[in-house]
Design a protein around this motif. Structure first.
Motif, PDB file in Angstrom:
ATOM      1  N   SER A  44      27.176 -16.837  34.282  1.00 19.78           N
ATOM      2  CA  SER A  44      27.693 -17.417  33.030  1.00 19.78           C
ATOM      3  C   SER A  44      27.303 -16.590  31.819  1.00 19.78           C
ATOM      4  N   GLY A  45      26.498 -15.558  32.023  1.00 20.07           N
ATOM      5  CA  GLY A  45      26.118 -14.724  30.889  1.00 20.07           C
ATOM      6  C   GLY A  45      24.717 -15.057  30.432  1.00 20.07           C
ATOM      7  N   ASP A  46      24.388 -14.696  29.200  1.00 19.22           N
ATOM      8  CA  ASP A  46      23.024 -14.921  28.738  1.00 19.22           C
ATOM      9  C   ASP A  46      22.921 -16.237  27.978  1.00 19.22           C
ATOM     10  N   ALA A  47      21.706 -16.535  27.559  1.00 15.54           N
ATOM     11  CA  ALA A  47      21.455 -17.815  26.902  1.00 15.54           C
ATOM     12  C   ALA A  47      22.195 -17.919  25.575  1.00 15.54           C
ATOM     13  N   VAL A  48      22.472 -16.779  24.950  1.00  9.94           N
ATOM     14  CA  VAL A  48      23.190 -16.818  23.668  1.00  9.94           C
ATOM     15  C   VAL A  48      24.560 -17.470  23.851  1.00  9.94           C
ATOM     16  N   MET A  62      24.213 -21.055  23.983  1.00  6.98           N
ATOM     17  CA  MET A  62      23.973 -21.599  22.643  1.00  6.98           C
ATOM     18  C   MET A  62      25.274 -21.686  21.870  1.00  6.98           C
ATOM     19  N   LYS A  63      26.082 -20.628  21.983  1.00  8.92           N
ATOM     20  CA  LYS A  63      27.356 -20.628  21.257  1.00  8.92           C
ATOM     21  C   LYS A  63      28.246 -21.772  21.725  1.00  8.92           C
ATOM     22  N   ALA A  64      28.172 -22.071  22.999  1.00 10.41           N
ATOM     23  CA  ALA A  64      29.024 -23.122  23.548  1.00 10.41           C
ATOM     24  C   ALA A  64      28.505 -24.517  23.212  1.00 10.41           C
ATOM     25  N   GLY A  65      27.366 -24.583  22.547  1.00 11.65           N
ATOM     26  CA  GLY A  65      26.845 -25.894  22.148  1.00 11.65           C
ATOM     27  C   GLY A  65      26.109 -26.609  23.254  1.00 11.65           C
ATOM     28  N   LEU A  66      25.756 -25.890  24.320  1.00 14.45           N
ATOM     29  CA  LEU A  66      25.147 -26.555  25.479  1.00 14.45           C
ATOM     30  C   LEU A  66      23.686 -26.917  25.244  1.00 14.45           C
ATOM     31  N   MET A  67      23.030 -26.182  24.318  1.00 11.56           N
ATOM     32  CA  MET A  67      21.626 -26.488  24.018  1.00 11.56           C
ATOM     33  C   MET A  67      21.487 -27.900  23.459  1.00 11.56           C
ATOM     34  N   GLU A  68      22.503 -28.317  22.701  1.00 14.56           N
ATOM     35  CA  GLU A  68      22.426 -29.601  22.018  1.00 14.56           C
ATOM     36  C   GLU A  68      22.667 -30.772  22.959  1.00 14.56           C
ATOM     37  N   ILE A  69      23.361 -30.527  24.057  1.00  9.20           N
ATOM     38  CA  ILE A  69      23.735 -31.680  24.888  1.00  9.20           C
ATOM     39  C   ILE A  69      22.865 -31.837  26.132  1.00  9.20           C
ATOM     40  N   ALA A 117      16.952 -18.311  33.270  1.00  8.54           N
ATOM     41  CA  ALA A 117      16.094 -19.486  33.067  1.00  8.54           C
ATOM     42  C   ALA A 117      15.075 -19.210  31.963  1.00  8.54           C
ATOM     43  N   LYS A 118      14.518 -18.014  31.994  1.00 12.83           N
ATOM     44  CA  LYS A 118      13.509 -17.651  30.991  1.00 12.83           C
ATOM     45  C   LYS A 118      14.127 -17.614  29.593  1.00 12.83           C
ATOM     46  N   GLU A 119      15.315 -17.019  29.488  1.00 15.33           N
ATOM     47  CA  GLU A 119      16.004 -16.947  28.185  1.00 15.33           C
ATOM     48  C   GLU A 119      16.282 -18.343  27.630  1.00 15.33           C
ATOM     49  N   ILE A 120      16.697 -19.232  28.518  1.00 17.76           N
ATOM     50  CA  ILE A 120      17.010 -20.589  28.054  1.00 17.76           C
ATOM     51  C   ILE A 120      15.749 -21.277  27.556  1.00 17.76           C
ATOM     52  N   ARG A 121      14.650 -21.101  28.301  1.00 15.47           N
ATOM     53  CA  ARG A 121      13.378 -21.701  27.867  1.00 15.47           C
ATOM     54  C   ARG A 121      12.992 -21.201  26.480  1.00 15.47           C
ATOM     55  N   GLN A 122      13.129 -19.894  26.283  1.00 16.92           N
ATOM     56  CA  GLN A 122      12.785 -19.324  24.973  1.00 16.92           C
ATOM     57  C   GLN A 122      13.680 -19.894  23.879  1.00 16.92           C
ATOM     58  N   ALA A 123      14.970 -19.952  24.168  1.00 19.88           N
ATOM     59  CA  ALA A 123      15.920 -20.462  23.171  1.00 19.88           C
ATOM     60  C   ALA A 123      15.605 -21.914  22.830  1.00 19.88           C
ATOM     61  N   GLY A 148      11.757 -25.584  17.122  1.00 20.64           N
ATOM     62  CA  GLY A 148      10.898 -25.226  16.013  1.00 20.64           C
ATOM     63  C   GLY A 148       9.460 -24.996  16.417  1.00 20.64           C
ATOM     64  N   HIS A 149       9.249 -24.790  17.719  1.00 19.19           N
ATOM     65  CA  HIS A 149       7.888 -24.587  18.199  1.00 19.19           C
ATOM     66  C   HIS A 149       7.430 -23.149  18.051  1.00 19.19           C
ATOM     67  N   GLY A 150       8.377 -22.224  17.821  1.00 23.15           N
ATOM     68  CA  GLY A 150       8.015 -20.843  18.037  1.00 23.15           C
ATOM     69  C   GLY A 150       7.737 -20.687  19.508  1.00 23.15           C
ATOM     70  N   VAL A 151       7.005 -19.701  19.897  1.00 21.69           N
ATOM     71  CA  VAL A 151       6.718 -19.558  21.311  1.00 21.69           C
ATOM     72  C   VAL A 151       5.265 -19.861  21.621  1.00 21.69           C
ATOM     73  N   GLN A 152       4.549 -20.364  20.661  1.00 19.94           N
ATOM     74  CA  GLN A 152       3.110 -20.485  20.860  1.00 19.94           C
ATOM     75  C   GLN A 152       2.723 -21.731  21.660  1.00 19.94           C
ATOM     76  N   GLU A 153       3.630 -22.706  21.710  1.00 21.56           N
ATOM     77  CA  GLU A 153       3.233 -23.984  22.292  1.00 21.56           C
ATOM     78  C   GLU A 153       3.897 -24.193  23.651  1.00 21.56           C
ATOM     79  N   PRO A 154       3.157 -23.916  24.709  1.00 22.14           N
ATOM     80  CA  PRO A 154       3.797 -23.926  26.011  1.00 22.14           C
ATOM     81  C   PRO A 154       4.172 -25.326  26.504  1.00 22.14           C
ATOM     82  N   SER A 155       3.331 -26.315  26.306  1.00 19.14           N
ATOM     83  CA  SER A 155       3.662 -27.605  26.914  1.00 19.14           C
ATOM     84  C   SER A 155       3.933 -28.655  25.849  1.00 19.14           C
ATOM     85  N   GLY A 156       4.473 -29.742  26.261  1.00 19.62           N
ATOM     86  CA  GLY A 156       4.988 -30.742  25.329  1.00 19.62           C
ATOM     87  C   GLY A 156       3.965 -31.786  24.957  1.00 19.62           C
TER      88      GLY A 156
END
Ligand SMILES: Nc1nc2c(ncn2[C@@H]2O[C@H](COP(=O)(O)OP(=O)(O)OP(=O)(O)O)[C@@H](O)[C@H]2O)c(=O)[nH]1
Ligand SMILES: [Mg+2]
Lengths: 138, 352
Positions: free
Chosen positions: B178-182, B185-192, B210-216, B222-230
């Motif tokens: 399906s391509g990359d995480a971008v 994101m463009k398809a609006g899938l992050m929001e749903i 999978a890694k790209e999606i996690r980063q995105a 708004g976590h940046g990448v510093q906060e690994p767990s929820g």
């Protein structure tokens, strides 16, 4: 939407063990292009699977492609199971390598018209449309 | 059809539906799907108990493996003795109005299980990934008594927003191709997405996606990448949630960390983790009050749908309004009126 405008729903099924579903795919596409909603379930369908799908999908028609020579058991079996499931309003039709005499014998047992090798898909479409229009008026 | 016979059929159908007859469910679905005369009365009759099933939606691009995963998840629920209703949507051909519905092909080993119900639907011109009446159909499947309801959208890969209004939990299925995480994101899938699945993990590129999606997702939250767990289950977030209006977007990551899972739907690898994630999301929906909020949003949307449909019907079935429209069009043609002034006149009549 009135009943007569509603879409014809057809289950296209390929029973039996042989792995040729070209005929079934051709008829499924032709039915779609004729405006029918076609549920295609793939290869190796047992009569029980076909009837269970037909009931859940509330289809008007079950169309089977039978090339294995088992038409004399498969068509009546599906018809019988449909009747048992209270779906005796469903038309059972189909095609395959079926001798004329067998077609007549099957029709006498409640199966609809069957189509031998070389019949055009347009014939099957016309037949289903006509059957559907007639059923809607009763 | 005369009215009295329509009524008696409705009553009879409702009786058979409540008695658990699959054919009655199937027929009720057809009536709702075709919006046949009396369908709203039938729905009113059958949907008295309100929603109880857990509803999971699967969406994602064509061929991503949605149907295959639905079949796996259904198997897992069957192993827990839960009954599963499945609704799978495929596109209507814009050329013929017909459709080739092929999702059942991946579900054949469920075909004769009495605890499984599968229904295929064509979009019939609807563009949001579902058919116009899929929500009604899901309500019927729910009301029939299935504990789990799974719905598969059309694979369009674009904003399939409809699914968020139809399901409690939305699973977005992507594949390395399906391509990359971008693109996601463009398809609006992050929001749903409540859960991301990278299927076809047997192919190269799955871990990278999978890694790209996690980063995105982390950036988006708004976590940046510093906060690994929820930080789920914290009371403060609960308070914050409760303060918001119920019509907030169906998905955010407040209190819910969107998992990104890898699966192989050919051999079932990762399906267990998916089922487990579905269970966790359901528990979070319950404890956060989000389930209630989503169900209220659904109910609100349904009422609006019916009101709008009835308004439209009332407007265009009124002879007086039709006459006023014809007369208005004459005035528009001569320049004595505009479509907007005529519309205002008609609305004034309608809402009087
Ligand atoms: N290699 C590989 N193939 C898979 C996997 N999952 C599904 N497939 C294959 O991908 C094809 C599409 O699978 P489906 O489950 O029909 O996908 P879908 O998303 O439901 O497709 P549409 O409903 O047509 O959008 C089939 O040939 C599957 O066998 C997987 O994990 N790995
Ligand atoms: Mg599918």
């Amino acid at each position: 939407m009135t009943d007569s405008q509603r879409r014809v729903r057809v289950l296209v099924a390929k029973p039996g063990l042989d792995g040729h579903d070209r005929g079934a795919k051709v008829i499924a596409s032709a039915f779609r292009d004729a405006g029918f909603e076609v549920i295609y379930t793939g290869l190796h369908q047992t009569p029980e699977m076909i009837v269970s799908a037909a009931v859940q999908e509330d289809v008007d028609v079950v169309a089977m492609s039978v090339l294995s020579g088992a038409h004399m058991t498969l068509f009546p079996r599906v018809k019988e199971l449909l009747d048992e499931a209270g779906a005796d309003h469903v038309l059972v039709t189909g095609g395959g390598i079926i001798p004329e005499a067998d077609m007549e014998a099957l029709e006498a047992r409640g199966v609809g018209r069957l189509f031998g090798p070389g019949t055009r898909t347009t014939d099957a479409i016309a037949y289903v449309k006509e059957w559907f229009a007639q059923r809607e008026t009763v | 059809m005369p009215d009295s016979s329509a009524q008696s059929t409705t009553a009879d159908l409702a009786k058979r539906f409540r008695a658990g007859q699959v054919a009655a469910l199937a027929r009720a679905i057809s009536i709702a799907e075709d919006q046949r005369p009396g369908f709203e009365e039938l729905l009113h009759e059958l949907l008295t108990a309100g929603p109880t099933a857990s509803r999971v939606g699967m969406t994602g691009p064509p061929g991503a493996g949605k149907s295959s995963l639905v079949a796996h998840v259904a198997h897992a629920y069957r192993a827990q003795e839960e009954r599963v209703g499945i609704v799978a949507v495929d596109p209507t051909s814009p050329f013929s109005g017909g459709a080739l519905l092929g999702d059942r092909i991946r579900m054949n080993d469920l075909a004769t299980d009495a605890g499984i119900f599968i229904r295929s639907m064509a979009t019939r011109g609807s563009l949001g990934g579902l058919a116009a009446t899929t929500k009604e159909v899901l309500d019927l499947v729910d009301a029939f008594g299935f504990e789990r309801v799974l719905v598969e959208t059309v694979g369009v890969g674009q904003t399939e927003l409809e699914i968020t209004a139809a399901a409690d939990t939305v699973v977005v299925v992507l594949v390395p191709e399906s391509g990359d995480a971008v693109q996601a994101m463009k398809a609006g899938l992050m929001e749903i997405a409540d859960i991301f699945v990278v299927n076809k993990a047997d192919r190269p590129g799955a871990p990278r996606l999978a890694k790209e999606i996690r980063q995105a997702l982390h950036l988006r939250a708004g976590h940046g990448v510093q906060e690994p767990s929820g930080h789920h289950g914290v009371d403060l977030t609960q308070v914050a949630r409760d303060a918001r209006p119920t019509s907030t977007p169906a998905v955010d990551s407040e209190g819910w960390d969107i998992p990104v899972l890898e699966t192989n739907a050919l051999d079932g690898t990762g399906v267990e983790a998916l089922v487990e994630a579905l269970g966790r999301h359901r528990a979070w929906l319950d404890s956060s009050g989000e389930l209630d909020a989503r169900r209220r949003d659904r109910a609100r949307g349904r009422v609006r749908d019916v009101v709008e449909r009835e308004m439209r019907r009332a407007a265009w079935s009124s002879m007086k309004l039709q006459a006023a429209l014809d007369e208005g069009v004459d005035r528009i043609a001569t320049g004595a009126a505009t479509p907007y002034s005529v519309a205002r006149e008609l609305l004034a009549q309608l809402l009087r």
